[in-house]
Every structure is written in structure tokens, then in C-alpha cells.
Design an enzyme around this catalytic site. Structure first.
Site, PDB file in Angstrom:
ATOM      1  CB  SER A 135      13.682   9.291 -10.879  1.00 37.07           C
ATOM      2  OG  SER A 135      13.203   7.970 -10.732  1.00 37.07           O
ATOM      3  CE  LYS A 161       9.920   8.597 -10.298  1.00 38.71           C
ATOM      4  NZ  LYS A 161       9.249   8.905 -11.586  1.00 38.71           N
ATOM      5  CE  LYS A 163      11.496   4.725 -10.888  1.00 41.28           C
ATOM      6  NZ  LYS A 163      10.328   4.853 -11.769  1.00 41.28           N
ATOM      7  CG  ASP A 188       7.314   5.779 -10.232  1.00 42.26           C
ATOM      8  OD1 ASP A 188       6.282   5.074 -10.306  1.00 42.26           O
ATOM      9  OD2 ASP A 188       7.957   6.159 -11.235  1.00 42.26           O
ATOM     10  CG  ASP A 238       4.736   7.119 -15.647  1.00 37.91           C
ATOM     11  OD1 ASP A 238       4.534   7.183 -16.865  1.00 37.91           O
ATOM     12  OD2 ASP A 238       5.883   6.890 -15.192  1.00 37.91           O
ATOM     13  CE  LYS A 262       7.849   8.704 -17.412  1.00 39.36           C
ATOM     14  NZ  LYS A 262       7.960   7.278 -17.029  1.00 39.36           N
ATOM     15  N   GLY A 290      10.604  11.322 -16.876  1.00 38.88           N
ATOM     16  CA  GLY A 290      11.848  11.036 -17.581  1.00 38.88           C
ATOM     17  C   GLY A 290      11.913   9.568 -17.943  1.00 38.88           C
TER      18      GLY A 290
HETATM   19  O1  OSB Z   1       8.433   5.343 -14.074  1.00 38.87           O
HETATM   20  O2  OSB Z   1       9.093   7.327 -14.239  1.00 38.87           O
HETATM   21  C1  OSB Z   1       9.278   6.126 -14.444  1.00 38.87           C
HETATM   22  C2  OSB Z   1      12.745   5.544 -15.945  1.00 38.87           C
HETATM   23  C3  OSB Z   1      12.457   4.608 -16.926  1.00 38.87           C
HETATM   24  C4  OSB Z   1      11.166   4.168 -17.052  1.00 38.87           C
HETATM   25  C5  OSB Z   1      10.159   4.658 -16.202  1.00 38.87           C
HETATM   26  C6  OSB Z   1      10.439   5.603 -15.241  1.00 38.87           C
HETATM   27  C7  OSB Z   1      11.766   6.025 -15.088  1.00 38.87           C
HETATM   28  C8  OSB Z   1      12.197   6.956 -14.055  1.00 38.87           C
HETATM   29  C9  OSB Z   1      13.503   7.671 -14.282  1.00 38.87           C
HETATM   30  O3  OSB Z   1      11.631   7.107 -13.003  1.00 38.87           O
HETATM   31  C10 OSB Z   1      13.296   9.070 -14.734  1.00 38.87           C
HETATM   32  C11 OSB Z   1      14.598   9.660 -15.213  1.00 38.87           C
HETATM   33  O4  OSB Z   1      15.429  10.005 -14.375  1.00 38.87           O
HETATM   34  O5  OSB Z   1      14.796   9.774 -16.448  1.00 38.87           O
HETATM   35 MG    MG Z   2       6.881   6.556 -13.244  1.00 40.29          MG
END
Ligand code: OSB
Ligand code: MG
Length: 370
Positions: A135, A161, A163, A188, A238, A262, A290
Site C-alpha cells: 500500500s 495499491k 492511495k 484506496d 474496508d 482486517k 493492513g
Molecule cells: O485503508 O487500508 C487502509 C493503513 C492505515 C489505516 C488504513 C489503511 C492503511 C493502509 C496501509 O492502506 C496498509 C499497510 O501497509 O499496513
Molecule cells: Mg483501506
């Protein structure tokens, strides 16, 4: 299994690289580490609540309060035949899934250690290694973004992925496709769009994204269903999925075609297993999300992601992308083929380094049955 002591620690670790989402940029991560002790062993659970209530309403401080005041008395001194009984024992407390999950997943680790069995085996995992994706947060420039993707693809990661948010979406995806071609790519939005943004989101359709994760509000299902009728890119939820019922409703309503699991968001492993099985029965693939976990939470995640319906690479990457050093030694590494082996030892199967935990600790609380 009888838990006689629970230790809470508030930890803070600096991130190797800042992480920026549509909520903002963070440079470190604070979280509550839960250790449960009983029958001569201990188990650990990492609470994924953050110091701010931007991803979810829970924070490190609400988790601390809820665990110490309400959850600990519901588990201390109670005889559990199996950790799958723990979530139900916490039922009186509404919500606070991240607080519940930290306690519940620590209980699973304790049980695994007592039995001498890896969590993956207890959970019903079928894979010896999981496929790993990354991510990548919003960067200072699109050139920085491309450089980071270049690094991660070279490291072997199986899915990228990025953001997105209004103003950092179509152009970013266009540049990534132009540079890297048909790589497994998704975005995302962390709830940054409104249903009225559907025309802008539809502009992503030609790029063949694997999915768009959580485009609309964290508490919405209805508008996501409307949006899914207007765009071709599959929607993955999510933030909107906190319970198995939410997942059932979302699937039935057509609000998503893929679900991110999660365990912290849904209250732990037992609920994650139910969600996994429900999605499998409905033909909906899931992947493991994550929360910038340390190696402790990351190890839990790897075990869960070894189940069959986790058929899409998740956000479980190498320790070195987040913390250096990690709280565990050896750290979690990704092989050249973009996979992470599932630890074979009892429980989470990784070695937590006590001195590193001690060094990151800002506060400790010991809870025992009165
Ligand atoms: O939206 O998936 C998410 C991290 C913190 C809070 C929300 C998200 C995320 C990530 C990072 O996208 C995922 C990771 O690398 O741990
Ligand atoms: Mg997410």
C-alpha cells in the site's frame, strides 16, 4: 485456558517512511500492545487503533479505557476451552472491535503456544506462504510515486495499491499505467469521495484496476451500491465492514464485489473466520488489509491470510517498509517471488524482542482479577 493477568503497553514506533492517506500524513505509529498470561505462558495482541480517530472512531486511548475497564474483567479468571469463545464473552460491550480484537488475538496466540501449534493451523490455513502486496501512500509528487512503485516491483511485490483522493486520482493512475503497463494495480480512497463524484470515478474504468477500495463514507453501504451500478471497477469495502452482518448486507445490496478483512476492524480472528466463510459461500473474494502493524500484528495477519479465500494479495509486506528495527527478530521478509512464508512455530511463531518493546513503551498497566 485461564488468563490470570493482562498487561497493556502503549508503544510508539517511528515509521521508516511517512504514510499519507486522504486523512493526512503520519510519521510514527502509536498502538496498544496486549499481553495475556495464564497456564504458565503468554500471548500477545497488537491493537490496531491509532492515536487519532480518523480511520475509525477507536483510538489508543479508547482501547486502553475499554480493555482495562470493561474487557479485562470479562476474561480474567474465566476458563475458556478454546479462543473462539472469547469474542462471544465480550458481547456485552458494543462496538470497540479493535480493543476486543487485541485481547482476542492475544488469547489465540496464548492458546497456540499452550498447544504448541501455529495459529495458521488452528485457524484452518491452507497455504505455506502468502502473496504479498504493498500500500503506497500519497507522495509529494507523481515522480516520487513512480519511483516508489519501481522499488516495490523490483522487490517482488505481487500487487500495488496506491492511495487516492480528489486531486490525486486519475492522473496518478494514468502515469502509473503509462510507466508500468498491466501490473496488478488498485486504489484506496479511504472514503474521500461522494456519490456525486461518480463521473470522476468512472474515469478510472478504462485503467482496468483490480478494484477501488472504500470510495465513499465509512458508514455507508447504500451509496456504494448506487456507485457500483455506475462504475465498472469492482468496489472493495474496508471501513464500512465492521461485522459479518455488514458484509452480508453489502454483498446482498451489491455495494461491493470484494472485501478487505482486517481482524482488528471486525473484533478478532473468530469474526474474521466467519466473514471469510460467508464471503467464500457467496463467491466474494477477500484479501487481508493492513494497519501499519509492527511485526507482532503482522505475524497474526500472515497466519489468517493463509486461509483459502484470501485469494488476492493483501497489504501484508516486509517489516523493513515500516519499522527498522521491528519489534520482532528476525523481521518479516518478502521473498523475490513476492511471498511471505507462514511462521511454523507455536502461536504467532515469531520472536518478540523484549528490549525493543521496552524501549518503545510510553506507559504500562497490569490487570489482574481482584
Ligand atoms: O485503508 O487500508 C487502509 C493503513 C492505515 C489505516 C488504513 C489503511 C492503511 C493502509 C496501509 O492502506 C496498509 C499497510 O501497509 O499496513
Ligand atoms: Mg483501506
Amino acid at each position: 485456558m485461564n488468563i490470570t493477568q493482562i498487561e497493556l503497553r502503549l508503544l510508539r514506533l517511528p515509521l521508516v517512511h511517512f504514510f499519507e492517506t486522504s486523512f493526512g500524513r503520519v510519521h510514527d505509529r502509536a498502538f496498544v500492545l496486549v499481553t495475556v498470561r495464564g497456564d504458565g505462558m503468554e500471548g500477545v495482541g497488537e491493537c490496531v487503533a491509532d492515536s487519532n480517530p480518523y480511520y475509525s472512531a477507536e483510538t489508543t486511548e479508547t482501547a486502553w479505557h475499554i480493555i482495562s475497564t470493561f474487557l479485562a474483567p470479562l476474561v480474567l479468571g474465566v476458563e475458556f476451552a478454546h479462543p473462539r469463545e472469547v469474542f462471544a464473552a465480550l458481547r456485552r460491550v458494543r462496538g470497540h472491535n479493535m480493543a476486543k480484537a487485541a485481547v482476542e488475538m492475544a488469547a489465540w496466540d496464548l492458546y497456540g503456544r499452550l498447544q504448541g501449534i501455529p495459529l495458521a493451523r488452528l485457524l484452518g490455513g491452507t497455504r505455506a506462504a502468502i502473496a504479498s502486496g504493498v500500500s503506497i501512500g500519497i507522495q509529494d509528487s507523481l515522480d516520487d510515486l513512480l519511483a516508489r512503485i519501481d522499488t516495490e516491483l523490483a522487490a517482488g511485490y505481487r500487487r500495488i495499491k496506491i492511495k487516492v483522493k480528489p486531486g490525486w486520482d486519475v492522473e496518478a493512475v494514468d502515469r502509473v499505467r503509462a510507466r508500468f503497463g498491466p501490473i496488478p494495480l488498485m486504489v484506496d480512497a479511504n472514503g474521500a469521495y461522494r456519490l456525486s463524484d461518480a463521473p470522476q470515478l468512472a474515469r478510472l474504468d478504462p485503467y482496468d484496476l483490480m478494484m477501488i477500495e472504500q470510495p465513499l463514507d465509512y458508514d455507508d453501504l447504500f451509496d456504494h451500491a448506487a456507485l457500483q451500478r455506475l462504475i465498472r471497477t469492482p468496489i472493495c469495502l474496508d471501513e464500512s465492514i465492521h461485522t459479518v452482518r455488514h458484509a452480508r448486507d453489502a454483498i446482498d445490496a451489491g455495494a461491493c464485489r470484494i472485501i478487505n478483512i482486517k481482524p482488528g476492524r471486525v473484533g478478532g480472528f473468530t469474526e474474521s473466520l466467519r466473514l471469510h466463510d460467508l464471503a467464500a459461500a457467496r463467491g466474494v473474494p477477500v484479501w487481508h488489509g493492513g494497519m501499519l502493524e509492527s511485526g507482532i500484528g503482522r505475524a497474526h495477519n500472515i497466519h489468517l491470510a493463509s486461509l483459502q479465500n484470501f485469494s488476492i494479495p493483501g497489504d501484508i509486506a516486509a517489516s523493513r517498509r515500516y519499522y527498522q528495527p521491528d519489534l520482532i527478530d528476525p523481521p518479516i521478509e518478502v521473498s523475490r517471488d513476492g511471498t511471505i512464508p507462514v511462521p511454523g512455530g507455536p502461536g504467532i511463531g515469531v520472536h518478540v524482542v523484549p528490549e525493543r518493546v521496552e524501549q518503545a513503551t510510553e506507559r504500562i498497566l497490569l490487570l489482574e482479577r481482584l
